[in-house]
Design an enzyme around this catalytic site. Structure first.
Site, PDB file in Angstrom:
ATOM      1  N   THR A  76       0.188  12.516  -3.477  1.00 30.96           N
ATOM      2  CA  THR A  76       0.832  12.687  -3.789  1.00 30.96           C
ATOM      3  C   THR A  76       0.888  11.216  -5.050  1.00 30.96           C
ATOM      4  OG1 THR A  76       2.409  12.367  -2.094  1.00 30.96           O
ATOM      5  CG2 THR A  76       3.395  11.395  -3.628  1.00 30.96           C
ATOM      6  N   ALA A 159      11.423   9.904  -1.602  1.00 30.59           N
ATOM      7  CA  ALA A 159      11.421  10.962  -0.678  1.00 30.59           C
ATOM      8  C   ALA A 159      10.631   9.779   0.482  1.00 30.59           C
ATOM      9  CB  ALA A 159      10.010  11.897  -0.921  1.00 30.59           C
ATOM     10  N   LEU A 160       9.743   8.598   0.393  1.00 30.90           N
ATOM     11  CA  LEU A 160       8.973   8.271   1.372  1.00 30.90           C
ATOM     12  C   LEU A 160      10.196   7.396   2.424  1.00 30.90           C
ATOM     13  CD1 LEU A 160       5.474   8.243   1.738  1.00 30.90           C
ATOM     14  CD2 LEU A 160       6.959   9.038   3.178  1.00 30.90           C
ATOM     15  N   THR A 234       2.408   1.285   2.197  1.00 33.75           N
ATOM     16  CA  THR A 234       1.355   2.147   2.745  1.00 33.75           C
ATOM     17  C   THR A 234       1.488   2.816   1.766  1.00 33.75           C
ATOM     18  OG1 THR A 234       3.976   3.234   3.350  1.00 33.75           O
ATOM     19  CG2 THR A 234       2.701   2.120   5.563  1.00 33.75           C
ATOM     20  N   ALA A 235       2.248   2.253   0.141  1.00 34.37           N
ATOM     21  CA  ALA A 235       2.156   2.837  -0.977  1.00 34.37           C
ATOM     22  C   ALA A 235       0.907   3.197  -1.903  1.00 34.37           C
ATOM     23  CB  ALA A 235       3.417   2.140  -1.644  1.00 34.37           C
ATOM     24  N   ARG A 236       0.758   1.623  -2.354  1.00 34.90           N
ATOM     25  CA  ARG A 236      -0.615   1.791  -3.023  1.00 34.90           C
ATOM     26  C   ARG A 236      -1.321  -0.457  -3.012  1.00 34.90           C
ATOM     27  NH1 ARG A 236      -1.415   5.950  -2.631  1.00 34.90           N
ATOM     28  NH2 ARG A 236      -2.065   7.941  -3.225  1.00 34.90           N
ATOM     29  N   ASP A 260      -2.195  -0.627   4.709  1.00 40.38           N
ATOM     30  CA  ASP A 260      -2.627   0.756   5.245  1.00 40.38           C
ATOM     31  C   ASP A 260      -3.107   0.440   3.868  1.00 40.38           C
ATOM     32  OD1 ASP A 260      -3.058   3.585   5.974  1.00 40.38           O
ATOM     33  OD2 ASP A 260      -2.310   3.442   5.276  1.00 40.38           O
ATOM     34  N   GLU A 265     -10.481   0.456  -3.117  1.00 37.85           N
ATOM     35  CA  GLU A 265     -11.111   1.620  -1.342  1.00 37.85           C
ATOM     36  C   GLU A 265     -12.178   2.193  -1.777  1.00 37.85           C
ATOM     37  OE1 GLU A 265      -7.088   3.834  -1.500  1.00 37.85           O
ATOM     38  OE2 GLU A 265      -5.676   2.192  -0.055  1.00 37.85           O
ATOM     39  N   HIS A 286      -6.011   3.206   4.368  1.00 37.10           N
ATOM     40  CA  HIS A 286      -5.628   3.773   4.087  1.00 37.10           C
ATOM     41  C   HIS A 286      -5.016   5.380   4.884  1.00 37.10           C
ATOM     42  CE1 HIS A 286      -4.535   5.203  -0.190  1.00 37.10           C
ATOM     43  NE2 HIS A 286      -3.854   6.228   0.689  1.00 37.10           N
ATOM     44  N   VAL A 287      -5.035   5.803   6.454  1.00 39.01           N
ATOM     45  CA  VAL A 287      -4.369   6.763   7.120  1.00 39.01           C
ATOM     46  C   VAL A 287      -3.174   7.019   7.598  1.00 39.01           C
ATOM     47  CG1 VAL A 287      -6.641   6.662   8.259  1.00 39.01           C
ATOM     48  CG2 VAL A 287      -4.977   5.141   8.911  1.00 39.01           C
ATOM     49  N   ALA A 288      -1.949   6.071   6.625  1.00 42.37           N
ATOM     50  CA  ALA A 288      -0.744   6.773   6.915  1.00 42.37           C
ATOM     51  C   ALA A 288      -0.452   7.765   6.677  1.00 42.37           C
ATOM     52  CB  ALA A 288       0.311   5.900   6.111  1.00 42.37           C
TER      53      ALA A 288
HETATM   54  N1  LIG Z   1      -1.284   5.912   2.609  1.00 42.44           N
HETATM   55  C1  LIG Z   1      -0.427   6.877   1.993  1.00 42.44           C
HETATM   56  O1  LIG Z   1      -0.942   7.544   3.202  1.00 42.44           O
HETATM   57  C2  LIG Z   1       0.474   7.361   1.114  1.00 42.44           C
HETATM   58  C3  LIG Z   1       0.443   6.607   0.253  1.00 42.44           C
HETATM   59  N2  LIG Z   1       1.827   7.178  -0.651  1.00 42.44           N
HETATM   60  C4  LIG Z   1       2.399   6.336  -1.800  1.00 42.44           C
HETATM   61  O2  LIG Z   1       3.830   6.023  -1.258  1.00 42.44           O
HETATM   62  C5  LIG Z   1       4.414   6.804  -2.750  1.00 42.44           C
HETATM   63  C6  LIG Z   1       6.037   6.602  -2.597  1.00 42.44           C
HETATM   64  O3  LIG Z   1       5.801   8.293  -2.318  1.00 42.44           O
HETATM   65  P1  LIG Z   1       6.968   8.804  -2.519  1.00 42.44           P
HETATM   66  O4  LIG Z   1       7.854   8.406  -1.791  1.00 42.44           O
HETATM   67  O5  LIG Z   1       6.961  10.836  -1.918  1.00 42.44           O
HETATM   68  O6  LIG Z   1       6.843   9.458  -3.533  1.00 42.44           O
HETATM   69  P2  LIG Z   1       8.733   9.671  -4.435  1.00 42.44           P
HETATM   70  O7  LIG Z   1       8.184   9.763  -6.213  1.00 42.44           O
HETATM   71  O8  LIG Z   1       9.192  10.410  -3.889  1.00 42.44           O
HETATM   72  O9  LIG Z   1       9.766   7.799  -4.786  1.00 42.44           O
HETATM   73  C7  LIG Z   1       8.775   6.741  -5.349  1.00 42.44           C
HETATM   74  C8  LIG Z   1      10.024   6.848  -5.863  1.00 42.44           C
HETATM   75  O10 LIG Z   1       9.894   5.587  -6.102  1.00 42.44           O
HETATM   76  C9  LIG Z   1      10.385   4.978  -7.851  1.00 42.44           C
HETATM   77  N3  LIG Z   1      10.688   4.100  -8.668  1.00 42.44           N
HETATM   78  C10 LIG Z   1       9.436   4.880  -9.256  1.00 42.44           C
HETATM   79  N4  LIG Z   1       8.959   3.122  -9.786  1.00 42.44           N
HETATM   80  C11 LIG Z   1       9.873   2.088  -9.457  1.00 42.44           C
HETATM   81  C12 LIG Z   1      10.819   0.835  -9.873  1.00 42.44           C
HETATM   82  N5  LIG Z   1       9.228  -0.161 -11.132  1.00 42.44           N
HETATM   83  N6  LIG Z   1      11.305   0.236  -8.909  1.00 42.44           N
HETATM   84  C13 LIG Z   1      11.975   0.640  -7.810  1.00 42.44           C
HETATM   85  N7  LIG Z   1      11.812   2.299  -7.499  1.00 42.44           N
HETATM   86  C14 LIG Z   1      10.838   2.959  -8.198  1.00 42.44           C
HETATM   87  C15 LIG Z   1      11.033   6.414  -7.853  1.00 42.44           C
HETATM   88  O11 LIG Z   1      12.242   6.152  -8.837  1.00 42.44           O
HETATM   89  C16 LIG Z   1      11.327   7.526  -6.970  1.00 42.44           C
HETATM   90  O12 LIG Z   1      12.352   7.330  -5.736  1.00 42.44           O
HETATM   91  C17 LIG Z   1       3.505   7.437  -3.746  1.00 42.44           C
HETATM   92  O13 LIG Z   1       3.348   7.162  -5.007  1.00 42.44           O
HETATM   93  C18 LIG Z   1       2.414   6.836  -2.942  1.00 42.44           C
HETATM   94  O14 LIG Z   1       1.375   6.202  -3.979  1.00 42.44           O
HETATM   95  C19 LIG Z   1       2.132   8.389  -0.877  1.00 42.44           C
HETATM   96  C20 LIG Z   1       1.932   9.266   0.418  1.00 42.44           C
HETATM   97  C21 LIG Z   1       0.563   8.730   1.372  1.00 42.44           C
HETATM   98  O1  LIG Z   2      -0.614  11.239  -0.747  1.00 45.75           O
HETATM   99  C1  LIG Z   2      -0.650   9.981  -0.943  1.00 45.75           C
HETATM  100  O2  LIG Z   2      -0.603   9.299  -1.924  1.00 45.75           O
HETATM  101  C2  LIG Z   2      -2.083   9.056  -0.086  1.00 45.75           C
HETATM  102  O3  LIG Z   2      -2.277   7.771  -0.621  1.00 45.75           O
HETATM  103  C3  LIG Z   2      -2.701  10.074   1.173  1.00 45.75           C
HETATM  104  O4  LIG Z   2      -3.652  10.433   0.189  1.00 45.75           O
END
Ligand SMILES: NC(=O)C1=CN([C@@H]2O[C@H](COP(=O)(O)OP(=O)(O)OC[C@H]3O[C@@H](n4cnc5c(N)ncnc54)[C@H](O)[C@@H]3O)[C@@H](O)[C@H]2O)C=CC1
Ligand SMILES: O=C(O)C(=O)CO
Length: 319
Positions: A76, A159-160, A234-236, A260, A265, A286-288
């Site tokens: 993502t 979404a998350l 779990t974001a970045r 996470d 990394e 980084h396994v969420a």
């Molecule tokens: N640890 C892991 O395994 C994973 C981590 N991620 C991370 O999670 C993040 C979020 O994923 P999703 O929810 O699917 O993405 P998404 O795009 O559906 O949601 C991100 C949200 O953040 C909001 N946003 C952006 N800048 C902002 C700010 N300055 N203040 C407040 N809100 C703000 C956007 O408007 C959006 O609603 C990804 O960008 C990715 O970095 C995603 C999947 C797996």
């Molecule tokens: O989907 C993402 O953004 C993740 O961090 C998983 O690799």
């Protein structure tokens, strides 16, 4: 005219242990198990489509790759790709959306529950033989909290964020949100970030890493949090100042943290959070996202994205 043969290069194939089906168009495919930043341009030479999970593709690489038409990010988050340089060159960047809507929220709550109930400390006590020495049936030496009735603060309501909110409600938590525009949902309290940090019992980050969000949680923001509050990321990694968090955990100015992700990394040995060995801090590598089901969904969507691009109808274009 014969169809153009697409030259596809996957830079970090070993980061996706799932089955990736061959795309339904004429192509040549080359996998690299892993790629260092300095090897990117050389490995992508002649590629029309690059696939990367976390390998950086920067402006200097893009300048050396005149054939490149698409970067399919197998994730993502697209913070590893220079989106501005791609836009300038007309390179389509696609990402994978909504594949981990179960895996990531469940990981968040695994950490929240473990931290709130002090599971690491209790398991360590049992391993150290302390229960056997207890004067009564239980060993009670760390505080245990319930989630029900407490406040869950979600930063970034995409979404998350939505799915984590749903789980929070199922646990009886009151959901507060700091988002870019107010959320019109009856069971959500909209808050500015400062108020959310001051009042929530658990703060969970769900927004992308970019120039606006980098280091958005630093020492001043951590100082706003309750001494009992948990910070979940779990974001970045780059969203949080890691040295400031390590200090807050050591000084006990927040209740705990579950991470996470880290700013680099795999992490360098001197990452300040690697040195925090306290039961109220949990770090996973980084396994969420990485339930077997989520990874296979991602792999299927990755090829959907590549096929859609070649068909002239790009899916999930970013930037
Ligand atoms: N640890 C892991 O395994 C994973 C981590 N991620 C991370 O999670 C993040 C979020 O994923 P999703 O929810 O699917 O993405 P998404 O795009 O559906 O949601 C991100 C949200 O953040 C909001 N946003 C952006 N800048 C902002 C700010 N300055 N203040 C407040 N809100 C703000 C956007 O408007 C959006 O609603 C990804 O960008 C990715 O970095 C995603 C999947 C797996
Ligand atoms: O989907 C993402 O953004 C993740 O961090 C998983 O690799």
């Amino acid at each position: 005219m014969p169809p153009q043969i697409q030259n596809i290069v996957f830079l970090d194939r070993d980061s996706l242990p799932a089955s990736v089906r061959p795309p339904k168009f004429a192509h040549q495919w080359r996998d690299y198990a892993a790629t260092q930043a300095a090897e990117v341009a050389e490995r992508l030479l002649g590629a029309t489509i690059a696939i990367t999970n976390k390998v950086p593709v920067r402006a200097a690489d893009i300048a050396r790759l005149p054939d490149l038409k698409m970067i399919a990010v197998a994730a993502t988050g697209t913070d590893n790709v220079d989106l501005a340089a791609c836009r300038e060159r007309g390179i389509v960047v696609s990402n994978i959306r909504n594949y981990s809507l179960v895996s990531v929220p469940e990981h968040c709550f695994a950490m929240i529950l473990a931290l709130r109930r002090n599971l690491r400390a209790y398991c360590a006590d049992v391993d150290a033989g302390l229960w056997q020495q207890s004067k009564q049936f239980c060993l009670f030496d760390h505080p245990i909290g319930d989630l029900a009735g407490s406040r869950l603060g979600i930063v970034g309501y995409g979404a998350l964020g939505h799915k984590v909110a749903q789980l929070g409600r199922a646990f009886g938590m009151h959901v507060c949100v700091a988002s870019r525009s107010p959320v019109a949902e009856p069971d959500v309290t909209n808050m500015a970030l400062d108020e959310l940090l001051r009042t929530c019992d658990v703060v969970s980050l769900h927004l992308p890493l970019n120039d606006q969000t980098r280091n958005m949680i630093g020492a001043p923001e951590l100082a706003l949090m309750k001494p009992t509050a948990l910070l979940i990321n779990t974001a970045r990694g780059g969203l949080v100042d890691e040295a400031a968090l390590a200090q807050a955990l050591r000084q006990g100015t927040i209740g705990g943290a579950g991470f996470d992700v880290l700013s680099r990394e795999p992490p360098a040995p001197d990452n300040p959070l690697l040195g925090v060995r306290q039961p109220n801090f949990m770090l996973t590598p980084h396994v969420a996202w990485a339930s077997a089901g989520a990874m296979q969904t991602l792999a299927d969507m990755l090829v959907d994205n590549v096929e859609a691009f070649v068909a002239g109808t790009p899916l999930n274009a970013v930037g």
